[in-house]
Design an enzyme around this catalytic site. Structure first.
Site, short mmCIF file in Angstrom:
data_model
loop_
_atom_site.label_atom_id
_atom_site.label_comp_id
_atom_site.label_asym_id
_atom_site.label_seq_id
_atom_site.Cartn_x
_atom_site.Cartn_y
_atom_site.Cartn_z
CB SER A 258 98.44 21.50 -25.37
OG SER A 258 99.09 20.75 -26.38
CE1 TYR B 259 98.91 26.80 -28.16
CE2 TYR B 259 99.93 24.63 -27.96
CZ TYR B 259 98.79 25.44 -27.97
OH TYR B 259 97.55 24.87 -27.79
P1 NAP Z 1 90.30 28.72 -31.75
O1 NAP Z 1 89.23 28.07 -32.54
O2 NAP Z 1 91.32 29.55 -32.45
O3 NAP Z 1 89.59 29.59 -30.59
C1 NAP Z 1 90.35 30.35 -29.70
C2 NAP Z 1 89.42 31.24 -28.91
O4 NAP Z 1 90.21 32.04 -28.01
C3 NAP Z 1 88.64 32.22 -29.78
O5 NAP Z 1 87.35 32.38 -29.26
C4 NAP Z 1 89.44 33.51 -29.62
O6 NAP Z 1 88.67 34.68 -29.86
C5 NAP Z 1 89.81 33.37 -28.17
N1 NAP Z 1 90.83 34.34 -27.75
C6 NAP Z 1 92.06 34.54 -28.25
N2 NAP Z 1 92.66 35.56 -27.61
C7 NAP Z 1 91.79 36.02 -26.68
C8 NAP Z 1 91.81 37.05 -25.73
N3 NAP Z 1 92.86 37.87 -25.56
N4 NAP Z 1 90.73 37.22 -24.92
C9 NAP Z 1 89.65 36.43 -25.06
N5 NAP Z 1 89.55 35.46 -25.98
C10 NAP Z 1 90.62 35.25 -26.77
O7 NAP Z 1 91.15 27.65 -30.93
P2 NAP Z 1 90.78 26.25 -30.22
O8 NAP Z 1 91.52 25.21 -30.95
O9 NAP Z 1 89.33 26.12 -30.02
O10 NAP Z 1 91.54 26.45 -28.83
C11 NAP Z 1 90.91 26.55 -27.58
C12 NAP Z 1 91.92 26.18 -26.50
O11 NAP Z 1 92.31 24.82 -26.65
C13 NAP Z 1 93.22 27.00 -26.56
O12 NAP Z 1 93.66 27.31 -25.24
C14 NAP Z 1 94.20 26.04 -27.21
O13 NAP Z 1 95.54 26.33 -26.87
C15 NAP Z 1 93.73 24.72 -26.65
N6 NAP Z 1 94.17 23.56 -27.45
C16 NAP Z 1 93.78 23.43 -28.74
C17 NAP Z 1 94.22 22.31 -29.47
C18 NAP Z 1 93.83 22.10 -30.91
O14 NAP Z 1 94.32 21.12 -31.52
N7 NAP Z 1 92.99 22.94 -31.52
C19 NAP Z 1 95.04 21.37 -28.87
C20 NAP Z 1 95.41 21.54 -27.54
C21 NAP Z 1 94.96 22.64 -26.83
P3 NAP Z 1 88.64 35.42 -31.30
O15 NAP Z 1 87.66 34.65 -32.16
O16 NAP Z 1 88.19 36.79 -30.95
O17 NAP Z 1 90.03 35.37 -31.86
#
Ligand code: NAP
Length: 244
Positions: A144, A167
């Site tokens: 990020s 974070y």
């Molecule tokens: P999300 O919809 O909350 O999805 C997160 C995923 O990670 C879910 O499948 C969750 O599984 C899984 N997860 C969490 N803990 C885990 C563990 N211990 N072992 C295996 N899986 C685990 O979030 P997202 O926005 O798609 O985020 C995906 C990535 O992009 C993250 O690394 C996040 O930091 C990064 N990111 C997101 C944004 C944004 O604006 N959304 C911006 C920058 C970076 P469960 O369903 O079981 O909880």
């Protein structure tokens, strides 16, 4: 993309959000995708949805905070394919008890570092032997811009006030993993990249993002399939290189 006929890709945290769309789009681009999820029901349901679209997707159980689960996933991939071409370290969390340094709950900070940094490191360690067998192994770390030390210190940056010490530090640490992997693996065919997907409308962002998970995934998939890259300039957003 790998020289091998069909790239084999593992995406962690792929049952929802950006990871789910990365799995879908990698498969649409011809990869055999291992859809990683910590929960078997959520993971199987997600894989079933993509299978119904005619995509080559297999659910694989992987909790990135559980060493046994990671080892079992690596063994399963070894048995099925004998190698891995693309690893997307996508699983991540943002904890609502995180905050500015003066007030952040330490347990929240610990959880974020544990999943976002140590989890990605642990998965990478376990998958390296498989990645070494690829013609062009690629590791994409879902970072990020919040992990940029430079931007966090720049008062003119639009996210300057997003002070989530846990974070942001977890993503800065993940960026260190990208840098050190590239240094350590410079004489191999494996490269690593840190990707910033922008602010994306998912549960993690509190559904605040202006980008859809599919839009964010398209950029990440492009990085995953990119053949060559400058090993130095490997912290990317869709707008271009980010400062470490
Ligand atoms: P999300 O919809 O909350 O999805 C997160 C995923 O990670 C879910 O499948 C969750 O599984 C899984 N997860 C969490 N803990 C885990 C563990 N211990 N072992 C295996 N899986 C685990 O979030 P997202 O926005 O798609 O985020 C995906 C990535 O992009 C993250 O690394 C996040 O930091 C990064 N990111 C997101 C944004 C944004 O604006 N959304 C911006 C920058 C970076 P469960 O369903 O079981 O909880």
């Amino acid at each position: 993309m790998a020289h091998h006929a069909q790239p084999i890709a593992l995406v962690t945290g792929a049952n929802k959000g950006i990871g789910f769309q990365i799995a879908r789009q990698l498969a649409q681009n011809g990869a055999a995708v291992l859809l990683g999820a910590r929960d078997a029901d959520r993971g199987s349901a997600a894989a079933k949805e993509l299978l119904a679209e005619g995509l080559q997707v297999t659910f694989i159980q992987i909790d990135i905070t559980n060493a046994q689960s990671i080892a079992a996933a690596a063994a399963q991939i070894d048995t099925a394919y004998g190698r891995l071409d693309i690893l997307v370290n996508n699983a991540g969390i943002a904890d609502y008890s995180d905050g500015a340094p003066s007030v952040a709950a330490l347990d929240a900070v610990r959880r974020e570092i544990e999943v976002n940094f140590i989890g990605a490191l642990a998965v990478t360690q376990s998958m390296l032997a498989l990645l070494r067998r690829s013609d062009a192994g690629r590791i994409v770390n879902m970072s990020s811009s919040l992990g940029s030390l430079t931007l966090n210190g720049d008062a003119s940056w639009p996210f300057y006030d997003v002070r989530l010490i846990g974070y942001n530090a977890s993503k800065a640490a993940l960026n260190m993993l990208t840098i050190q992997l590239n240094a350590e693996l410079h004489d191999t065919r494996i490269t690593a990249v840190s990707a910033c997907p922008g602010l994306v409308n998912t549960e993690l962002s509190g559904n605040r993002g202006d980008r859809t998970p599919a839009e964010a995934a398209a950029f990440v998939v492009q990085l995953a399939l990119r053949r060559e890259e400058d090993r130095q300039g490997v912290y990317q957003s869709e707008q271009g290189a980010l400062p470490w």
